[in-house]
Design a protein around this motif. Structure first.
Motif, short mmCIF file in Angstrom:
data_model
loop_
_atom_site.label_atom_id
_atom_site.label_comp_id
_atom_site.label_asym_id
_atom_site.label_seq_id
_atom_site.Cartn_x
_atom_site.Cartn_y
_atom_site.Cartn_z
N LYS A 21 0.85 -1.20 0.00
CA LYS A 21 0.00 0.00 0.00
C LYS A 21 0.88 1.24 0.00
CE LYS A 21 -3.99 -2.09 0.57
NZ LYS A 21 -4.95 -2.14 -0.47
N ARG A 22 0.38 2.31 -0.56
CA ARG A 22 1.15 3.55 -0.71
C ARG A 22 1.68 4.09 0.62
NH1 ARG A 22 4.26 6.36 -4.14
NH2 ARG A 22 4.88 8.03 -2.79
N ALA A 51 4.46 0.50 -4.88
CA ALA A 51 3.10 0.95 -4.61
C ALA A 51 2.64 1.81 -5.77
CB ALA A 51 3.06 1.76 -3.31
#
Length: 86
Positions: A21-22, A51
């Motif tokens: 995830k970012r 990401a």
């Protein structure tokens, strides 16, 4: 735990890419811990985290030479698959 990733062999280097995830990449202190947590799935290989932003553009964090290389590679050219890490 299941996750998406890839093993890439390029120019004599074998390395792993793990999709995260970012927010993982936004935390510089946490990056190394997260990358190490995937090391058992890819023994002896450098692990690069990837990401995507809201537009789907990829950002890579890991060994600088590998991250620079991957920035020029289309996502569709990477051999993605699902991995399991217990």
């Amino acid at each position: 735990m299941r996750f998406e990733g890839a093993i890439v062999r390029e120019q004599g280097i074998v390395f792993a890419i793990v999709v995260v995830k970012r927010h993982i990449l936004d935390n510089n202190a946490g990056y190394n811990r997260v990358a190490r947590s995937f090391q058992p799935a890819f023994p002896g290989m450098p692990v690069v985290l990837m990401a995507q932003n809201h537009r789907g553009a990829a950002t890579y964090f890991g060994r600088p030479d590998i991250a620079r290389f991957l920035a020029r590679v289309p996502l569709s050219a990477i051999p993605w698959r699902e991995y399991t890490l217990n």
